[in-house]
Design a protein around this motif. Structure first.
Motif, PDB file in Angstrom:
ATOM      1  N   SER A  41       0.861  -1.184   0.000  1.00 37.55           N
ATOM      2  CA  SER A  41       0.000   0.000   0.000  1.00 37.55           C
ATOM      3  C   SER A  41       0.900   1.238   0.000  1.00 37.55           C
ATOM      4  O   SER A  41       2.107   1.149   0.224  1.00 37.55           O
ATOM      5  N   ARG A  79       1.072   3.567   2.153  1.00 37.23           N
ATOM      6  CA  ARG A  79       1.662   3.774   3.493  1.00 37.23           C
ATOM      7  C   ARG A  79       2.813   2.814   3.742  1.00 37.23           C
ATOM      8  O   ARG A  79       3.832   3.179   4.324  1.00 37.23           O
ATOM      9  N   PRO A 113      -4.392  11.302   8.387  1.00 36.63           N
ATOM     10  CA  PRO A 113      -5.804  10.874   8.364  1.00 36.63           C
ATOM     11  C   PRO A 113      -6.627  11.436   9.526  1.00 36.63           C
ATOM     12  O   PRO A 113      -7.828  11.668   9.360  1.00 36.63           O
ATOM     13  N   ASP A 155      -7.477  10.297   4.026  1.00 33.05           N
ATOM     14  CA  ASP A 155      -6.343  11.062   3.469  1.00 33.05           C
ATOM     15  C   ASP A 155      -6.573  11.416   2.000  1.00 33.05           C
ATOM     16  O   ASP A 155      -5.656  11.864   1.322  1.00 33.05           O
ATOM     17  N   GLU A 210      -2.310   6.293  -3.253  1.00 31.47           N
ATOM     18  CA  GLU A 210      -2.858   4.960  -2.987  1.00 31.47           C
ATOM     19  C   GLU A 210      -3.728   4.534  -4.175  1.00 31.47           C
ATOM     20  O   GLU A 210      -4.838   5.042  -4.351  1.00 31.47           O
ATOM     21  N   VAL A 262      -5.321   1.770  -4.784  1.00 30.37           N
ATOM     22  CA  VAL A 262      -6.542   1.011  -4.504  1.00 30.37           C
ATOM     23  C   VAL A 262      -7.731   1.947  -4.260  1.00 30.37           C
ATOM     24  O   VAL A 262      -8.876   1.610  -4.562  1.00 30.37           O
TER      25      VAL A 262
END
Lengths: 105, 292
Positions: free
Chosen positions: B9, B11, B29, B48, B69, B71
């Protein structure tokens, strides 16, 4: 889309101030969970925003199970969901809680 | 622990890419700076807005970095997402880091946010050029599941260096968009091998659009980025004209090719059919200095 709020009492207070953590990603069949230290010591608030409407009772069951297992106190869990299955929700809750207790951001 | 860049991911990538524990996130976040548009469209947002931005250290050097990100909505750029990236780039003009590093994974503009997303992408382009003009290199990493396309494909091309893995993809219109507008005879987006040998990391490296090709691991991307930290933006009118001349020459040389393999053949690669199957190190050894 549906917003759900669950409030629990009688939790065990978290030991020390902990950094907030986030687990998971907002994507199809997945969800993100943000865990923050907040509120009275024995209280756990869970706020869910989900793309799938009409599954409130199933969310309630999954949350009851999580709260019964860990007795979270003084925390707020905020969830953004895109139709994750109950098994995925449980897995992410465990991940988020473990990371939060471990103190890793 | 799995160190695949492709699988991680945003992060996970950021945490493993930077020096351990050095990342300081801006607008994390918990600030809940997320899209005002998605909620109006009855769609769940992300805390985020699908991008993390902040400062950190890379091999001890102070840098600013962003990670999209993929996804979440294909890494697409909405108003807030774009503003976070623009803010990071503009901050570089004040704090003057060694580099700004962009871990891009994006389909381009978030169509749900239409004009706000388009404006954001143009602001990102402007900000990238401002940072480069100030002498600070902007380096792109591209190795995620969704590649780097649309307006953000242009942004990548505006930067000083692009590091790709074989799995990464870089382009303007993505394969599905080309097929939808020009027909399956023009481009079959379901032919995975065709897609990768056209927009994938190996071909981008052969054409010189990717500066470096690395294996799919976060440490490999980190190593390549550290090696590129000394890059200084070369950015004058003469350089621009030289680049245009190079592209014109490239078009004359390869414009009649129907397929990347024809280009590789013309570049003098032995056994060009084998390139897509080679591991990264073997591929780099085989193509040697024969890039376009």
């Amino acid at each position: 889309m549906e917003s759900l709020v669950y409030e629990y009492q009688g939790g065990v207070p978290i030991e020390s101030p902990r950094a907030p953590v986030i687990a998971g990603v907002v994507g199809s069949g997945n969800l993100e969970i943000l865990v923050e230290a907040e509120g009275p010591d024995d209280r756990c608030t869970i706020v869910v925003v989900t793309a799938a409407t009409g599954f409130g009772t199933i969310w309630q069951a999954v949350m009851n199970d999580f709260v019964a297992r860990h007795k979270p106190g003084g925390v707020r869990l905020s969830i953004n969901d895109v139709g994750a299955t109950p098994a995925v929700v449980s897995l992410r809750l465990e991940q988020a809680w473990e990371a939060f207790k471990g103190g890793s951001a | 622990m799995n160190h695949s860049y492709y699988e991680a991911s945003a992060r996970e990538r950021m945490a493993a890419f930077l020096d351990p524990g050095s990342f300081q996130e801006f607008l994390p976040p918990t600030d809940r700076v997320s899209s005002p548009h998605l909620r109006q469209l009855d769609q769940p947002g992300a805390f985020d807005d699908g991008i993390l931005v902040g400062s950190g250290r890379l091999s001890g050097h102070a840098i600013l970095a962003a990670a999209q990100e993929g996804v979440f909505m294909g890494g697409a750029v909405g108003e807030v997402h774009g503003a976070k990236l623009v803010g990071l780039l503009e901050r570089a003009l004040i704090t003057r880091p060694e580099a700004v590093i962009l871990l891009l994974e994006t389909g381009g503009v978030r169509l749900h946010e239409a004009n706000a997303g388009l404006v954001a992408v143009s602001e990102i382009m402007h900000a990238v050029l401002a940072v480069r003009t100030a002498g600070i290199p902007v380096i792109v990493l591209d190795g995620g599941q969704f590649g780097c396309f649309g307006g953000m494909g242009i942004v990548a091309a505006l930067c000083d260096a692009v590091v790709m893995s074989e799995e990464g993809r870089l382009g303007l219109s993505g394969p599905e968009v080309i097929e939808a507008s020009r027909g399956v005879e023009e481009f079959d987006s379901r032919d995975r091998a065709l897609v990768w040998r056209t927009v994938g990391g190996k071909h981008r490296y052969m054409l010189g659009e990717a500066t470096r090709l690395v294996e799919d691991s976060i440490p490999a991307f980190r190593e390549a980025a550290i090696a590129l930290l000394g890059t200084r933006p070369v950015f004058g009118l003469e350089d621009l004209e030289a680049e245009h001349a190079r592209l014109r020459e490239r078009l004359e040389r390869f414009g009649d090719c129907r397929e990347s393999i024809e280009i590789w053949t013309r570049l003098g690669i032995e056994d060009p059919q084998s390139l897509p199957l080679l591991e990264t190190q073997a591929f780099l050894a085989q193509v040697g200095g024969k890039r376009a």
